[in-house]
Design a protein around this motif. Sequence first.
Motif, PDB file in Angstrom:
ATOM      1  N   LEU A 149      36.561 -84.237  15.772  1.00  7.91           N
ATOM      2  CA  LEU A 149      36.202 -84.128  17.192  1.00  7.91           C
ATOM      3  C   LEU A 149      34.713 -84.385  17.362  1.00  7.91           C
ATOM      4  N   LEU A 150      34.403 -85.342  18.196  1.00  9.53           N
ATOM      5  CA  LEU A 150      33.023 -85.634  18.575  1.00  9.53           C
ATOM      6  C   LEU A 150      32.810 -85.136  20.003  1.00  9.53           C
ATOM      7  N   ILE A 151      31.828 -84.255  20.203  1.00 13.44           N
ATOM      8  CA  ILE A 151      31.480 -83.737  21.527  1.00 13.44           C
ATOM      9  C   ILE A 151      30.165 -84.378  21.946  1.00 13.44           C
ATOM     10  N   GLN A 152      30.088 -84.874  23.194  1.00 13.65           N
ATOM     11  CA  GLN A 152      28.879 -85.527  23.697  1.00 13.65           C
ATOM     12  C   GLN A 152      28.545 -84.965  25.072  1.00 13.65           C
ATOM     13  N   HIS A 153      27.263 -84.614  25.268  1.00 16.47           N
ATOM     14  CA  HIS A 153      26.915 -83.927  26.518  1.00 16.47           C
ATOM     15  C   HIS A 153      25.468 -84.208  26.908  1.00 16.47           C
ATOM     16  N   GLY A 154      25.227 -84.405  28.192  1.00 21.68           N
ATOM     17  CA  GLY A 154      23.875 -84.502  28.717  1.00 21.68           C
ATOM     18  C   GLY A 154      23.266 -83.123  28.818  1.00 21.68           C
ATOM     19  N   LEU A 155      22.031 -82.989  28.345  1.00 18.90           N
ATOM     20  CA  LEU A 155      21.415 -81.662  28.306  1.00 18.90           C
ATOM     21  C   LEU A 155      21.030 -81.149  29.690  1.00 18.90           C
ATOM     22  N   ILE A 156      20.805 -82.055  30.650  1.00 19.15           N
ATOM     23  CA  ILE A 156      20.443 -81.586  31.986  1.00 19.15           C
ATOM     24  C   ILE A 156      21.607 -81.750  32.971  1.00 19.15           C
ATOM     25  N   ASP A 157      22.822 -81.747  32.427  1.00 19.87           N
ATOM     26  CA  ASP A 157      24.030 -81.770  33.242  1.00 19.87           C
ATOM     27  C   ASP A 157      24.084 -80.478  34.056  1.00 19.87           C
ATOM     28  N   ASP A 158      24.025 -80.570  35.373  1.00 17.23           N
ATOM     29  CA  ASP A 158      24.103 -79.380  36.212  1.00 17.23           C
ATOM     30  C   ASP A 158      25.453 -79.267  36.913  1.00 17.23           C
ATOM     31  N   ASN A 159      26.427 -80.050  36.459  1.00 21.62           N
ATOM     32  CA  ASN A 159      27.803 -79.933  36.927  1.00 21.62           C
ATOM     33  C   ASN A 159      28.612 -79.193  35.861  1.00 21.62           C
ATOM     34  N   VAL A 160      28.937 -79.879  34.772  1.00 17.89           N
ATOM     35  CA  VAL A 160      29.462 -79.197  33.584  1.00 17.89           C
ATOM     36  C   VAL A 160      28.271 -79.013  32.655  1.00 17.89           C
ATOM     37  N   MET A 161      27.782 -77.810  32.562  1.00 18.11           N
ATOM     38  CA  MET A 161      26.533 -77.598  31.829  1.00 18.11           C
ATOM     39  C   MET A 161      26.737 -77.686  30.321  1.00 18.11           C
ATOM     40  N   ALA A 162      25.683 -78.110  29.620  1.00 18.04           N
ATOM     41  CA  ALA A 162      25.757 -78.303  28.179  1.00 18.04           C
ATOM     42  C   ALA A 162      26.135 -77.022  27.455  1.00 18.04           C
ATOM     43  N   ALA A 163      25.871 -75.872  28.079  1.00 20.18           N
ATOM     44  CA  ALA A 163      26.256 -74.593  27.476  1.00 20.18           C
ATOM     45  C   ALA A 163      27.742 -74.562  27.156  1.00 20.18           C
ATOM     46  N   ASP A 164      28.563 -75.241  27.950  1.00 22.82           N
ATOM     47  CA  ASP A 164      29.997 -75.318  27.684  1.00 22.82           C
ATOM     48  C   ASP A 164      30.256 -75.842  26.276  1.00 22.82           C
ATOM     49  N   SER A 165      29.615 -76.966  25.955  1.00 22.29           N
ATOM     50  CA  SER A 165      29.838 -77.593  24.651  1.00 22.29           C
ATOM     51  C   SER A 165      29.166 -76.824  23.530  1.00 22.29           C
ATOM     52  N   VAL A 166      27.983 -76.284  23.797  1.00 23.26           N
ATOM     53  CA  VAL A 166      27.258 -75.536  22.766  1.00 23.26           C
ATOM     54  C   VAL A 166      28.030 -74.287  22.369  1.00 23.26           C
ATOM     55  N   ARG A 167      28.638 -73.598  23.338  1.00 24.50           N
ATOM     56  CA  ARG A 167      29.421 -72.401  23.034  1.00 24.50           C
ATOM     57  C   ARG A 167      30.628 -72.744  22.163  1.00 24.50           C
ATOM     58  N   LEU A 168      31.320 -73.829  22.496  1.00 33.50           N
ATOM     59  CA  LEU A 168      32.470 -74.233  21.675  1.00 33.50           C
ATOM     60  C   LEU A 168      32.019 -74.632  20.269  1.00 33.50           C
ATOM     61  N   TYR A 169      30.885 -75.317  20.195  1.00 34.83           N
ATOM     62  CA  TYR A 169      30.348 -75.734  18.903  1.00 34.83           C
ATOM     63  C   TYR A 169      30.049 -74.510  18.033  1.00 34.83           C
ATOM     64  N   GLN A 170      29.440 -73.470  18.628  1.00 36.90           N
ATOM     65  CA  GLN A 170      29.161 -72.242  17.888  1.00 36.90           C
ATOM     66  C   GLN A 170      30.455 -71.580  17.435  1.00 36.90           C
ATOM     67  N   ARG A 171      31.482 -71.655  18.277  1.00 36.95           N
ATOM     68  CA  ARG A 171      32.778 -71.072  17.899  1.00 36.95           C
ATOM     69  C   ARG A 171      33.339 -71.777  16.674  1.00 36.95           C
ATOM     70  N   PHE A 172      33.228 -73.100  16.626  1.00 39.87           N
ATOM     71  CA  PHE A 172      33.694 -73.841  15.447  1.00 39.87           C
ATOM     72  C   PHE A 172      32.912 -73.429  14.198  1.00 39.87           C
ATOM     73  N   ILE A 173      31.613 -73.241  14.370  1.00 46.20           N
ATOM     74  CA  ILE A 173      30.775 -72.828  13.238  1.00 46.20           C
ATOM     75  C   ILE A 173      31.278 -71.502  12.672  1.00 46.20           C
ATOM     76  N   GLU A 174      31.518 -70.551  13.553  1.00 42.53           N
ATOM     77  CA  GLU A 174      31.935 -69.226  13.094  1.00 42.53           C
ATOM     78  C   GLU A 174      33.344 -69.242  12.506  1.00 42.53           C
ATOM     79  N   LEU A 175      34.152 -70.232  12.899  1.00 41.55           N
ATOM     80  CA  LEU A 175      35.511 -70.357  12.359  1.00 41.55           C
ATOM     81  C   LEU A 175      35.549 -71.194  11.086  1.00 41.55           C
ATOM     82  N   HIS A 176      34.371 -71.673  10.643  1.00 41.39           N
ATOM     83  CA  HIS A 176      34.248 -72.481   9.415  1.00 41.39           C
ATOM     84  C   HIS A 176      35.070 -73.770   9.505  1.00 41.39           C
ATOM     85  N   LYS A 177      35.068 -74.412  10.686  1.00 42.11           N
ATOM     86  CA  LYS A 177      35.790 -75.664  10.872  1.00 42.11           C
ATOM     87  C   LYS A 177      34.997 -76.836  10.299  1.00 42.11           C
ATOM     88  N   LYS A 178      35.701 -77.949  10.053  1.00 45.70           N
ATOM     89  CA  LYS A 178      35.085 -79.147   9.512  1.00 45.70           C
ATOM     90  C   LYS A 178      35.308 -80.323  10.463  1.00 45.70           C
TER      91      LYS A 178
END
Length: 806
Positions: free
Chosen positions: A738-767
């Motif tokens: 899975l490749l996630i791509q996001h604009g950092l100054i997105d004020d509609n769907v904010m980048a925090a959406d993707s960053v939170r999911l990315y952190q979740r993958f990290i904690e789940l030890h995903k590859k």
Amino acid sequence: MRRLLLAGLVALTALPAVAATAAAPLDLETVMANPDWIGQPVESPYWSVDGQAIYYRLKRDGSEVRDLYRVDPATGRSEKLDPAAVAQADGPAVYDRTHRYAAFVRHGDVFLRGLADGRTVQVTQTAEEESSPQFSADGRALQYRAGNDWYSYDIARAVSAPVAILKFAEDPQQEKSDALEDEQLKLFSTLRQLKAQKEAKRANDKALAEADPSRAPEPFWLGDKIVALDTELSPDGRWLLLVTRAKDYAPGRHPSVTHYVTDSGYAEGQEARVYVGRHDPAPQSLLLLDLREHKSYALPTDGLPGIKDDPLAAIRAQTVAALTQAGKADAAKALEAPAVRAVRIISSAEDGGGGGIVWSGDGSHLAIQLRAIDNKDRWIASVDFARHALVNQHRLHDDAWINWNFNDFGWLKDNRTLWYLSEESGYSQLYTKALDGRARALTSGRFEVSHPQLSEDGRWFYLRSNEVAPYSYDVYRVPSTGGEFARVTQFQGMDEFALSPDGSRLAVLHSSPYVLAQLAVQPAGGGTPRELTDTMKSAFTAHAWIAPQIVQVPSSHGAGTIYAKYYGPANESGASKPAVIFVHGAGYLQNVTLSWSNYFREQMFHNLLVSQGYVVLDMDYRASEGYGRDWRDAIYRRMGHPELEDLLDGKAWLVKHHRVDPKRVGIYGGSYGGFMTEMALLRAPGEFAAGAALRPVSDWRLYNHEYTSDILNDPQLDPHAYAISSPISYADQLADPLLIQHGLIDDNVMAADSVRLYQRFIELHKKNFWISLYPMERHGFVHADSWYDEYRRIDELFGTYVKPVR
């Protein structure tokens, strides 16, 4: 007209002719370059005041400036207007009832033109933006607004004056008495004399003002507890309707986005919109001002049918019971249903401006369109001026949510019959209703009608419709008294139209998959169109673009037909091949049409993918526009579930009909398409070889209120709907790249959406998950470098994980 039934593939027509000279080989850098190399779409056409010319705009190459053009529809001669000519150009015009005068707005000022002598008078010359010109019912005055203030220009006297002065404060001359003051007046005759003198002067001033039309009107003191959101003046000048909300409304806590690449060199924060459920939109109220009698009246909404119902009662009871059982009594109490649901005015100024309030041409009747805050009811109500009350004329209910579109309404020329669009049949159709009569359907069928325009003589409605097939749009017309629903144009990709002042011709914007919006003119009753523009560039038209085929994918879940666009080589071999499924954004958007696509870059990318050996499928999954209410409502309380069923059916169709290797199917999309890419990989692991999620919603609790609460209700009230609809809930199931791509100054769907999911993958030890962030991009990318980098990574992802034979 009989609906066209398609049994198989439909090849697109109206493609541009391929230039004789060979084009340079297509590459990703060209595809993702600034789109000026393609040409410019014709924008915002409108007729001149005399109906002898059509104005339109074109974006200037290398700039966001739009230049104004004028074309003669008789000869096809078009000219770009220089600044001096722009200063003399017409704007979109309105006409008085006798067609003696026309009015229009140019550079924010109002102009009046006599149609007999062509004399033009500048009515305003201010720094403010005037708008909404309309003629008084008797034709003696031109009315217009600046912000929420209305003015009337007396044509004979050439004098402009405010029709009402609104003061949002307490009346400073209104004396408030208490027991002590009353006692003082009883004791002292001098105080009584002074008070009597003040009252006499005030009465005299009022009498002088009423008797002297040259004086400004007396102010309306409306108190300091409300603010105006919208105002609408009656053509007869008697009434002014105000839409208001409480002044102390606070929208809730705002999240912020951070700009890292700035002129100053310092990181800078920006406040963004509020999360869903963190604060409901402000309820609105109606205030009717009688300008002649100088009185104001509230228009209560608690008498509207169904306003006291709770359409969420079952869900509310279930959630309250769960909270009570968990010992959260305060949270349970907060979910109690109100006795009367709050309302908002559809298309009020706070929602984008205009449209929710319509006066009849003579000012004798007023209609208002309201919706419940939960958006499960829409009402069209008239106003009883004698009782100062709303009278319901039409109620539309939807257990899911009322469509954001298809809410047009107005009056016929008889000034007593309403017309409106409604989805009550399951599809947007046109209705009329006399105030004291029953509704009558002017159109019916399993297709949509929209953008109704009533001809100046009141005889015809012109509409945009896909009556022939869901993906084919043209202009249709129907008599305003009922009759044949007739197709007027034959473009199949009609995007916008404007009726000439005399009602004899149509200016039509039309397009096709590889032709930008172009302008044509044709008789309003049907006939041969005359093309007026060709703004495409040879660098683009020289390419032999692949004509996407519109196909019908059968649903294995009882949903019927899923329309899609298929991209493949002209001569397909029998060999097993890889495929990519593209998922359009916005959810409620139609991408399978015969028009130019919002996703023109993606369409060119699909051409590149086909040249690399892939085939591509682009589907109008459930939730898409153009297929009726049930198709839209299918995702209510379960976003990502029906759509995934449709995408998997699309994959199965590719495997069956085009020898696609089921192990070599990729998926990608942006915004809602990014959300669906994540749902596909996380809810159906192993079905897709890899996915690219662009600017995706990963947790609907972080999205905005207006869109999300309609589909999933409030998160406090319906937490289950949010849990099953958010990709982050399924993060533990990630098994495919899975490749996630996001604009950092997105004020509609904010980048925090993707960053939170990315952190979740990290904690789940995903590859095999990656994120690429774009510091200077919002939701819709605008820089060619970012577009190129984004799609280079998608191309490499598919080249690594989808294309190779496993």
